[in-house]
Scaffold this motif. Structure first.
Motif, mmCIF file in Angstrom:
data_model
loop_
_atom_site.group_PDB
_atom_site.id
_atom_site.type_symbol
_atom_site.label_atom_id
_atom_site.label_comp_id
_atom_site.label_asym_id
_atom_site.label_seq_id
_atom_site.Cartn_x
_atom_site.Cartn_y
_atom_site.Cartn_z
ATOM 1 N N LEU A 90 26.010 42.313 33.153
ATOM 2 C CA LEU A 90 24.602 42.733 32.794
ATOM 3 C C LEU A 90 23.718 41.572 33.206
ATOM 4 C CD1 LEU A 90 25.274 44.691 29.633
ATOM 5 C CD2 LEU A 90 25.231 45.439 32.004
ATOM 6 N N CYS A 105 22.708 41.519 36.863
ATOM 7 C CA CYS A 105 21.907 42.733 36.997
ATOM 8 C C CYS A 105 20.398 42.685 36.822
ATOM 9 C CB CYS A 105 22.428 44.083 36.672
ATOM 10 S SG CYS A 105 23.851 44.850 37.134
ATOM 11 N N VAL A 128 17.252 47.566 36.765
ATOM 12 C CA VAL A 128 18.435 48.228 36.826
ATOM 13 C C VAL A 128 19.290 48.701 35.621
ATOM 14 C CG1 VAL A 128 20.697 47.731 37.769
ATOM 15 C CG2 VAL A 128 18.886 46.963 39.057
ATOM 16 N N LEU A 129 19.158 47.993 34.684
ATOM 17 C CA LEU A 129 19.837 48.265 33.342
ATOM 18 C C LEU A 129 19.297 49.766 32.638
ATOM 19 C CD1 LEU A 129 21.063 44.906 31.704
ATOM 20 C CD2 LEU A 129 22.254 46.198 33.303
ATOM 21 N N ALA A 163 20.239 52.573 34.766
ATOM 22 C CA ALA A 163 21.583 52.774 34.940
ATOM 23 C C ALA A 163 22.097 53.619 33.476
ATOM 24 C CB ALA A 163 22.420 51.779 35.049
ATOM 25 N N PHE A 164 21.651 53.121 32.364
ATOM 26 C CA PHE A 164 21.898 53.548 31.196
ATOM 27 C C PHE A 164 21.373 55.229 31.033
ATOM 28 C CE2 PHE A 164 21.204 54.374 26.697
ATOM 29 C CZ PHE A 164 22.881 54.208 26.243
ATOM 30 N N THR A 192 23.221 57.287 33.493
ATOM 31 C CA THR A 192 24.615 57.821 32.913
ATOM 32 C C THR A 192 24.571 58.657 31.706
ATOM 33 O OG1 THR A 192 25.408 55.243 33.510
ATOM 34 C CG2 THR A 192 26.527 56.440 31.695
ATOM 35 N N PHE A 219 28.938 54.005 33.686
ATOM 36 C CA PHE A 219 27.791 53.111 33.591
ATOM 37 C C PHE A 219 28.040 51.912 34.590
ATOM 38 C CE2 PHE A 219 26.177 49.283 31.677
ATOM 39 C CZ PHE A 219 24.573 49.446 31.863
ATOM 40 N N ARG A 220 29.194 51.503 34.506
ATOM 41 C CA ARG A 220 29.285 50.455 35.579
ATOM 42 C C ARG A 220 29.255 50.845 37.008
ATOM 43 N NH1 ARG A 220 35.140 48.382 32.680
ATOM 44 N NH2 ARG A 220 34.133 46.583 31.434
ATOM 45 N N ARG A 248 25.447 51.107 37.452
ATOM 46 C CA ARG A 248 24.797 49.661 37.571
ATOM 47 C C ARG A 248 25.178 49.189 38.854
ATOM 48 N NH1 ARG A 248 28.500 46.308 34.748
ATOM 49 N NH2 ARG A 248 29.239 45.719 36.903
ATOM 50 N N ALA A 284 22.236 48.079 41.608
ATOM 51 C CA ALA A 284 21.984 46.591 41.832
ATOM 52 C C ALA A 284 22.193 46.423 43.260
ATOM 53 C CB ALA A 284 23.108 45.835 41.098
#
Length: 225
Positions: free
Chosen positions: A97, A100, A107-108, A111-112, A115, A206-207, A210, A214
């Motif tokens: 994280l 990222c 990005v985080l 992405a969250f 997701t 999520f991975r 992410r 990224a």
């Protein structure tokens, strides 16, 4: 054209969209317990990511807790073990994280939220009677994951960025399928195991997102240069 016009003018009936009258009260209570626990473990994982340490130690710790969780039947102990597993999973996510955030702070959260939206949509779609035919997905998903694993091993020698990206996007599709599959099995497992399945689906999804976001941000920065 007339049909299209009438179709557009129709209002969305959100009450019908969110009505689950076909689900028994007992199953509704079971769902509430699962998703309340799931939300708690996502929060615990976020706390673990905030105070992250060595990724290898957290990975070994979470693996040990999962094995321990599989070995004991005592419900209260299993809840504690699952909480520890969620925390160490978040700890293991911490270093990635940070990378990222270094690429782009946006990005985080993107992405969250993506997701959460994908997970919610696929979970809800499985709860409707007309969508209760996802059990066949299990064998297909495991087969695809096996092929992806073999291609990833092969890519260690070839080093193809195209194969890496293909595996990444295919993994995203596969995880959406697992959300459908694991939600479909909601009546066939105890809620602790089912919550663990959904939590792992969410984290893996999520991975994937992410990493995709990224890489996209890195490509955009390269183009600007």
């Amino acid at each position: 054209i007339l049909w299209n016009h009438e179709h557009i003018d129709q209002k969305i009936n959100f009450d019908a969209l969110l009505r689950f009258s076909h689900i028994t009260p007992l199953t509704q209570q079971y769902l509430e317990k699962i998703y309340a626990s799931f939300a708690l473990y996502v929060f615990v994982a976020a706390a673990g990511a905030y105070v992250h340490a060595t990724g290898l130690l957290s990975a070994l710790g979470s693996l040990g807790l999962m094995i321990w969780l599989m070995a004991i039947p005592h419900k209260e102990k299993r809840l504690g073990l699952l909480t520890g597993f969620a925390f160490l999973t978040g700890v293991g996510l911490g270093p990635a994280l940070e990378l990222c955030i270094a690429v782009s702070p946006s990005v985080l959260p993107t992405a969250f939220m993506s997701t959460a939206m994908i997970f919610t949509c696929f979970s809800l779609s499985t709860l409707y009677p007309r969508c209760q035919s996802h059990i066949f997905l299990g064998g297909i998903l495991i087969s695809v994951m096996s092929l992806m694993f073999l291609s990833s091993l092969g890519n260690l020698f070839f080093g193809s960025i195209w194969l890496f990206q293909a595996n990444l996007y295919m993994g995203l599709v596969v995880m959406c399928g697992f959300v459908l599959f694991d939600t479909h099995l909601i009546d066939e497992k105890d809620y602790i195991w089912h919550c663990a399945d959904l939590f792992l689906d969410f984290v893996t999804l999520f991975r994937k997102l992410r990493m995709i976001l990224a890489l996209d941000e890195k490509d955009k920065k390269k183009e600007k240069k």
